[in-house]
Design an enzyme around this catalytic site. Structure first.
Site, PDB file in Angstrom:
ATOM      1  N   THR A 178      32.409 -44.657 -43.474  1.00  0.00           N
ATOM      2  CA  THR A 178      32.344 -44.078 -44.821  1.00  0.00           C
ATOM      3  C   THR A 178      33.339 -44.818 -45.709  1.00  0.00           C
ATOM      4  O   THR A 178      34.558 -44.706 -45.507  1.00  0.00           O
ATOM      5  CB  THR A 178      32.695 -42.578 -44.805  1.00  0.00           C
ATOM      6  OG1 THR A 178      31.809 -41.907 -43.907  1.00  0.00           O
ATOM      7  CG2 THR A 178      32.550 -41.979 -46.189  1.00  0.00           C
ATOM      8  N   LYS A 196      26.529 -40.656 -49.166  1.00  0.00           N
ATOM      9  CA  LYS A 196      27.486 -40.061 -48.224  1.00  0.00           C
ATOM     10  C   LYS A 196      28.575 -39.282 -48.981  1.00  0.00           C
ATOM     11  O   LYS A 196      28.951 -38.174 -48.604  1.00  0.00           O
ATOM     12  CB  LYS A 196      28.093 -41.179 -47.360  1.00  0.00           C
ATOM     13  CG  LYS A 196      29.224 -40.758 -46.462  1.00  0.00           C
ATOM     14  CD  LYS A 196      28.806 -39.759 -45.413  1.00  0.00           C
ATOM     15  CE  LYS A 196      30.016 -39.241 -44.650  1.00  0.00           C
ATOM     16  NZ  LYS A 196      29.707 -38.049 -43.881  1.00  0.00           N
ATOM     17  N   LYS A 215      40.277 -38.769 -47.549  1.00  0.00           N
ATOM     18  CA  LYS A 215      39.808 -40.089 -48.012  1.00  0.00           C
ATOM     19  C   LYS A 215      38.460 -39.976 -48.718  1.00  0.00           C
ATOM     20  O   LYS A 215      38.261 -40.533 -49.794  1.00  0.00           O
ATOM     21  CB  LYS A 215      39.736 -41.023 -46.799  1.00  0.00           C
ATOM     22  CG  LYS A 215      39.130 -42.388 -47.027  1.00  0.00           C
ATOM     23  CD  LYS A 215      37.723 -42.578 -46.482  1.00  0.00           C
ATOM     24  CE  LYS A 215      37.513 -42.186 -45.043  1.00  0.00           C
ATOM     25  NZ  LYS A 215      36.149 -42.365 -44.544  1.00  0.00           N
TER      26      LYS A 215
HETATM   27  P1  NAP Z   1      38.646 -42.077 -35.838  1.00  0.00           P
HETATM   28  O1  NAP Z   1      38.430 -41.301 -34.593  1.00  0.00           O
HETATM   29  O2  NAP Z   1      39.904 -41.907 -36.607  1.00  0.00           O
HETATM   30  O3  NAP Z   1      38.443 -43.619 -35.468  1.00  0.00           O
HETATM   31  C1  NAP Z   1      38.744 -44.615 -36.411  1.00  0.00           C
HETATM   32  C2  NAP Z   1      38.372 -45.955 -35.841  1.00  0.00           C
HETATM   33  O4  NAP Z   1      38.713 -46.959 -36.826  1.00  0.00           O
HETATM   34  C3  NAP Z   1      39.125 -46.336 -34.559  1.00  0.00           C
HETATM   35  O5  NAP Z   1      38.276 -47.094 -33.721  1.00  0.00           O
HETATM   36  C4  NAP Z   1      40.261 -47.203 -35.102  1.00  0.00           C
HETATM   37  O6  NAP Z   1      40.800 -48.106 -34.152  1.00  0.00           O
HETATM   38  C5  NAP Z   1      39.522 -47.954 -36.189  1.00  0.00           C
HETATM   39  N1  NAP Z   1      40.406 -48.585 -37.161  1.00  0.00           N
HETATM   40  C6  NAP Z   1      41.239 -47.966 -38.028  1.00  0.00           C
HETATM   41  N2  NAP Z   1      41.868 -48.879 -38.793  1.00  0.00           N
HETATM   42  C7  NAP Z   1      41.422 -50.099 -38.384  1.00  0.00           C
HETATM   43  C8  NAP Z   1      41.694 -51.428 -38.797  1.00  0.00           C
HETATM   44  N3  NAP Z   1      42.548 -51.683 -39.809  1.00  0.00           N
HETATM   45  N4  NAP Z   1      41.054 -52.432 -38.171  1.00  0.00           N
HETATM   46  C9  NAP Z   1      40.180 -52.169 -37.162  1.00  0.00           C
HETATM   47  N5  NAP Z   1      39.883 -50.939 -36.723  1.00  0.00           N
HETATM   48  C10 NAP Z   1      40.494 -49.906 -37.340  1.00  0.00           C
HETATM   49  O7  NAP Z   1      37.494 -41.804 -36.927  1.00  0.00           O
HETATM   50  P2  NAP Z   1      36.016 -41.249 -36.746  1.00  0.00           P
HETATM   51  O8  NAP Z   1      36.041 -39.775 -36.860  1.00  0.00           O
HETATM   52  O9  NAP Z   1      35.360 -41.902 -35.609  1.00  0.00           O
HETATM   53  O10 NAP Z   1      35.383 -41.766 -38.124  1.00  0.00           O
HETATM   54  C11 NAP Z   1      34.967 -43.100 -38.301  1.00  0.00           C
HETATM   55  C12 NAP Z   1      34.284 -43.199 -39.659  1.00  0.00           C
HETATM   56  O11 NAP Z   1      33.175 -42.292 -39.683  1.00  0.00           O
HETATM   57  C13 NAP Z   1      35.165 -42.810 -40.841  1.00  0.00           C
HETATM   58  O12 NAP Z   1      34.813 -43.609 -41.945  1.00  0.00           O
HETATM   59  C14 NAP Z   1      34.792 -41.357 -41.108  1.00  0.00           C
HETATM   60  O13 NAP Z   1      35.035 -40.970 -42.435  1.00  0.00           O
HETATM   61  C15 NAP Z   1      33.312 -41.383 -40.768  1.00  0.00           C
HETATM   62  N6  NAP Z   1      32.732 -40.104 -40.328  1.00  0.00           N
HETATM   63  C16 NAP Z   1      33.402 -39.313 -39.443  1.00  0.00           C
HETATM   64  C17 NAP Z   1      32.810 -38.130 -39.035  1.00  0.00           C
HETATM   65  C18 NAP Z   1      33.499 -37.180 -38.072  1.00  0.00           C
HETATM   66  O14 NAP Z   1      33.090 -36.011 -38.017  1.00  0.00           O
HETATM   67  N7  NAP Z   1      34.484 -37.580 -37.305  1.00  0.00           N
HETATM   68  C19 NAP Z   1      31.555 -37.772 -39.515  1.00  0.00           C
HETATM   69  C20 NAP Z   1      30.875 -38.635 -40.376  1.00  0.00           C
HETATM   70  C21 NAP Z   1      31.475 -39.807 -40.783  1.00  0.00           C
HETATM   71  P3  NAP Z   1      41.989 -47.641 -33.150  1.00  0.00           P
HETATM   72  O15 NAP Z   1      41.312 -46.854 -32.070  1.00  0.00           O
HETATM   73  O16 NAP Z   1      42.574 -48.917 -32.679  1.00  0.00           O
HETATM   74  O17 NAP Z   1      42.932 -46.803 -33.967  1.00  0.00           O
END
Ligand code: NAP
Length: 285
Positions: free
Chosen positions: A95, A171, A239
């Site tokens: 996102t 989104k 965010k």
């Molecule tokens: P998360 O668990 O916080 O995972 C974030 C991921 O991004 C991890 O793999 C992290 O790597 C990586 N990352 C962060 N900074 C980085 C960088 N500078 N370079 C490379 N990799 C980086 O988040 P998530 O919940 O999976 O969400 C991922 C995306 O989906 C976000 O944009 C979020 O808004 C969206 N989303 C989330 C949900 C939900 O319910 N969770 C639903 C819909 C959409 P590390 O493991 O090394 O930290």
């Protein structure tokens, strides 16, 4: 078809696992390499950089935290751009704001590759179950070629047109509702408690009326029991609302309630609840 998956956080790890369990050929990378291990155990190959993944597969999916993470992944020294080339495709499912998506699309096109943005609606359990809603925009041919994978990750995927940025906008428009509902449920329960009302009875009344919805059914009991097991990290909701307000300023559309809700999520973030579930927003009320 060889797929790559970059970003194995809460969402990416489950989405990549869906592809592997369906028998797809998947190569993974994550900044914290330790998170690759469960996927390798499911049969994934692991690469040392996004560049290596992009150079060795047909379609690369990415699911990372925020605009800066998406930019790092693409433009970094060993990033996607350094490995991608004609004939391959890049699908960023993170996102982000429309401008970030467009910047990546232009850079990928300049390398002769195809780009699709495809953020998702749905959280941890739908990611595990393959019932996400995928909001794609960009290259139609890449969308068609990504469909077998989308069908494993989601129950619905929409192509919102060729113009990159429309997926990001959809989104943000949708998450505006999610963030507001989450916050107002917290306010309602907080006031109810001060009135001496039982929280479970407030939830029961909500569930029996026109306001009934699956989110209240899940998040309501979490608020009452203090369970903040993370499905959707609060920092990502802050965010999303921040990016929504940025978009509203660009389009000169007032969003007074969104601004207030963002301020509450911002306060919760400052108070240290960023890695907790969005339900933890109630803690700062
Ligand atoms: P998360 O668990 O916080 O995972 C974030 C991921 O991004 C991890 O793999 C992290 O790597 C990586 N990352 C962060 N900074 C980085 C960088 N500078 N370079 C490379 N990799 C980086 O988040 P998530 O919940 O999976 O969400 C991922 C995306 O989906 C976000 O944009 C979020 O808004 C969206 N989303 C989330 C949900 C939900 O319910 N969770 C639903 C819909 C959409 P590390 O493991 O090394 O930290």
């Amino acid at each position: 078809m060889r797929y790559g998956f970059l970003g194995l956080g809460i969402m990416g790890s489950r989405m990549a696992a869906r592809l592997l369990r369906a028998g797809f050929d998947v190569t993974v990378w994550n900044r914290d390499a330790g998170k690759c291990l469960p996927l390798v155990e499911l049969g994934a190959r692991q690469c040392a950089s996004p560049k290596e993944v992009a150079a060795s597969v047909d379609i690369v999916f990415a699911m990372v935290a925020d605009p800066q993470a998406s930019l790092d992944l693409c433009f970094g020294a060993d990033g996607v751009l350094a490995g991608i080339g004609p004939g391959s495709g890049y699908v960023d499912m993170s996102t982000v704001d429309p401008a970030t998506s467009r910047r990546i699309a232009e850079a990928v096109a300049a390398k002769g590759a195809r780009f699709l943005e495809a953020p998702v609606s749905g959280t941890k359990q739908p990611a595990a179950d393959g019932t996400l809603v995928i909001l794609a925009a960009g290259d139609r041919d890449l969308y068609d070629r990504s469909l077998p994978a989308f069908e494993r990750m989601g129950r619905l995927s929409l192509h919102l047109g060729d113009v990159v940025g429309q997926g990001a906008k959809m989104k943000l428009v949708v998450n505006l509702v999610l963030g507001t509902m989450m916050e107002i449920l917290g306010e309602s329960l907080a006031l109810g408690e001060k009135c001496g009302l039982a929280g479970d009875q407030i939830l029961q009344v909500l569930a029996e009326g026109a306001m009934a919805n699956p989110m209240f059914r899940v998040k309501g009991p979490m608020i009452l029991t203090g369970d903040t097991t993370t499905s959707f990290p609060l920092k990502h909701m802050e965010k999303d609302l921040r990016l929504t307000l940025q978009l509203s300023r660009e389009l000169e559309q007032d969003l007074p309630v969104a601004a207030a809700v963002h301020a509450v999520f911002g306060k919760a973030l400052a108070e240290g609840y960023g890695d907790r579930d969005i339900a933890a927003v109630v803690r700062s009320l």
